[in-house]
Motif scaffolding. Structure first.
Motif, short mmCIF file in Angstrom:
data_model
loop_
_atom_site.label_atom_id
_atom_site.label_comp_id
_atom_site.label_asym_id
_atom_site.label_seq_id
_atom_site.Cartn_x
_atom_site.Cartn_y
_atom_site.Cartn_z
N VAL A 282 -34.15 96.51 -14.67
CA VAL A 282 -34.49 95.43 -13.73
C VAL A 282 -34.31 94.11 -14.46
O VAL A 282 -34.61 94.00 -15.65
N ALA A 283 -33.82 93.10 -13.76
CA ALA A 283 -33.73 91.76 -14.32
C ALA A 283 -33.93 90.75 -13.20
O ALA A 283 -33.86 91.09 -12.01
N LEU A 284 -34.20 89.53 -13.59
CA LEU A 284 -34.29 88.43 -12.64
C LEU A 284 -33.18 87.44 -12.95
O LEU A 284 -33.17 86.83 -14.03
N ALA A 285 -32.23 87.31 -12.02
CA ALA A 285 -31.23 86.27 -12.14
C ALA A 285 -31.91 84.93 -11.88
O ALA A 285 -32.54 84.75 -10.84
N HIS A 286 -31.77 84.01 -12.82
CA HIS A 286 -32.56 82.79 -12.81
C HIS A 286 -31.63 81.59 -12.66
O HIS A 286 -30.66 81.46 -13.42
N TYR A 287 -31.93 80.71 -11.70
CA TYR A 287 -31.09 79.56 -11.40
C TYR A 287 -31.92 78.28 -11.55
O TYR A 287 -32.19 77.58 -10.58
N PRO A 288 -32.33 77.95 -12.79
CA PRO A 288 -33.25 76.82 -12.98
C PRO A 288 -32.60 75.45 -12.82
O PRO A 288 -33.29 74.47 -12.59
N ARG A 289 -31.27 75.39 -12.98
CA ARG A 289 -30.56 74.12 -12.87
C ARG A 289 -29.40 74.32 -11.91
O ARG A 289 -28.45 75.06 -12.19
N ARG A 290 -29.48 73.63 -10.76
CA ARG A 290 -28.41 73.73 -9.77
C ARG A 290 -27.47 72.53 -9.81
O ARG A 290 -26.39 72.56 -9.23
N SER A 291 -27.87 71.48 -10.48
CA SER A 291 -27.04 70.30 -10.71
C SER A 291 -27.75 69.45 -11.74
O SER A 291 -28.93 69.65 -12.04
N GLY A 292 -27.03 68.46 -12.28
CA GLY A 292 -27.67 67.55 -13.21
C GLY A 292 -28.80 66.78 -12.56
O GLY A 292 -29.85 66.54 -13.17
N TRP A 293 -28.61 66.38 -11.31
CA TRP A 293 -29.65 65.65 -10.59
C TRP A 293 -30.88 66.52 -10.38
O TRP A 293 -32.02 66.06 -10.50
N HIS A 294 -30.66 67.77 -10.06
CA HIS A 294 -31.77 68.71 -9.90
C HIS A 294 -32.53 68.86 -11.21
O HIS A 294 -33.77 68.90 -11.23
N ASP A 295 -31.79 68.92 -12.32
CA ASP A 295 -32.43 69.04 -13.63
C ASP A 295 -33.30 67.83 -13.94
O ASP A 295 -34.42 67.96 -14.44
N MET A 296 -32.80 66.63 -13.62
CA MET A 296 -33.58 65.42 -13.87
C MET A 296 -34.83 65.39 -12.99
O MET A 296 -35.92 65.03 -13.45
N GLN A 297 -34.68 65.78 -11.75
CA GLN A 297 -35.83 65.80 -10.83
C GLN A 297 -36.92 66.74 -11.34
O GLN A 297 -38.10 66.38 -11.40
N LYS A 298 -36.53 67.96 -11.73
CA LYS A 298 -37.51 68.93 -12.21
C LYS A 298 -38.19 68.47 -13.49
O LYS A 298 -39.40 68.62 -13.66
N SER A 299 -37.41 67.89 -14.40
CA SER A 299 -37.98 67.46 -15.68
C SER A 299 -38.95 66.31 -15.49
O SER A 299 -40.01 66.27 -16.12
N ALA A 300 -38.58 65.36 -14.62
CA ALA A 300 -39.45 64.20 -14.40
C ALA A 300 -40.78 64.63 -13.80
O ALA A 300 -41.86 64.31 -14.32
#
Length: 322
Positions: free
Chosen positions: A188-206
């Motif tokens: 079993v594994a979990l496919a993980h999609y934590p970053r869908r774009s650079g903008w998404h990454d900035m939003q999550k980090s902020a």
């Protein structure tokens, strides 16, 4: 074998429909705790429930970081309300994958002494080669890290009641005050999609790091969500290194560190997810969260004379600089 997933969710309208449709096939019920979404996340969940998918949604408005209490509460909801044989901890960007049997069969075969199992995360990420018109995230994002990170999530047996506490990130926990043994589930594994774009990454980090700061110094000292700190400080101190960086906003494929290995998406077509501009969404969500923090700060002063006295003292401070 009754499987119930639990998910904390905040502003995931680009992925939540695909997440529900794909994972629902492996689960008997899905429980969500919304943390005050201001995008279309809740509308999509309502429509999925009306369509007949088995899910429940709760909400809490918490500007700070309280993952241990929240994760433990979610376990107890699944355990007590839905009589789960196993509680599956999923973030809204994680998709169940199995290699040789349905998840229920794999868990049913676990030894009875296994109170929990560890499931590896397989990280996928955006690249310049992605089809931007494809709204199904696990179909659009096809490249994953070649070498596993070693990060795992827990699936926990039901019936443990108040004996168990779930750690932040759902990576571990304690049972009767001792760490829960978590033998690894290899099929079993979990496919993980934590970053869908650079903008998404900035939003999550902020927002992620601001939540830690809002929870107080003890939470900072514990290292909670520390992976958000460096990107937050980079955005704060040198935003130009990200905003005009094409390699960050549209990264090329790292053929040495990545492998093309899309999962088999089991959710079918989307009905409620709409295309959105990730830059516009990041800007709007950051302001929504800033407004929430400011309103809670004001409400705290309105309700607590002691808090207002502290803030008044701060405002009265005068420091000689030069």
């Amino acid at each position: 074998m009754r499987l119930v997933s639990v998910t904390r969710i905040l502003n995931e309208d680009d992925i939540v429909e695909a997440f529900v449709r794909h994972n629902h096939a492996s689960l008997d019920h899905m429980v969500f705790l919304d943390n005050g979404s201001t995008d279309a996340t809740l509308d999509i969940l309502r429509q999925l429930q009306a369509e007949g998918l088995r899910l429940s949604v709760f909400q809490t408005i918490a500007a700070g970081f309280d993952e241990v209490a929240v994760n433990t509460w979610l376990y107890r909801m699944a355990d007590q309300m839905h009589r789960a044989d196993f509680v599956v901890f999923l973030d809204a960007d994680e998709f169940i994958t199995t290699t040789d049997a349905p998840l229920a069969d794999l868990l049913a075969a676990r030894p009875v002494q296994d109170r929990a199992v560890a499931v590896p995360l397989v990280h996928y990420f955006d690249t310049v080669e992605d089809d931007a018109a494809e709204l199904i995230v696990p179909v659009r994002l096809r490249w994953r890290v070649r070498v596993p990170t070693g990060v795992t999530k827990m699936i926990v047996r039901g019936g443990l009641g108040t004996r168990i506490t779930i750690d932040a990130g759902n990576h571990g926990g304690t049972l009767d005050g001792r760490p829960v043994p978590t033998p690894r589930a290899h099929t079993v594994a979990l496919a993980h999609y934590p970053r869908r774009s650079g903008w998404h990454d900035m939003q999550k980090s902020a927002i992620g790091w601001l939540k830690v700061l809002a929870a107080g110094q003890a939470t900072v000292d514990q290292g909670r969500s520390a992976h958000y700190r460096a990107p937050f400080e980079r955005m704060r101190d040198a935003p130009g290194t990200l905003l005009v960086n094409t390699g960050y906003l549209a990264p090329p494929v790292d053929h040495e560190g990545a492998i093309l290995a899309p999962i088999t998406y089991r959710g079918g077509p989307l009905r409620y997810t709409k295309a959105n501009d990730p830059a516009r969404k990041a800007f709007m969500l950051a302001l929504h969260y800033a407004e929430q923090l400011a309103r809670q700060h004001g409400t705290l002063q309105d309700r607590s004379p002691e808090a207002r006295q502290i803030v008044t003292a701060w405002n009265a401070e005068r420091r000689f600089l030069f």
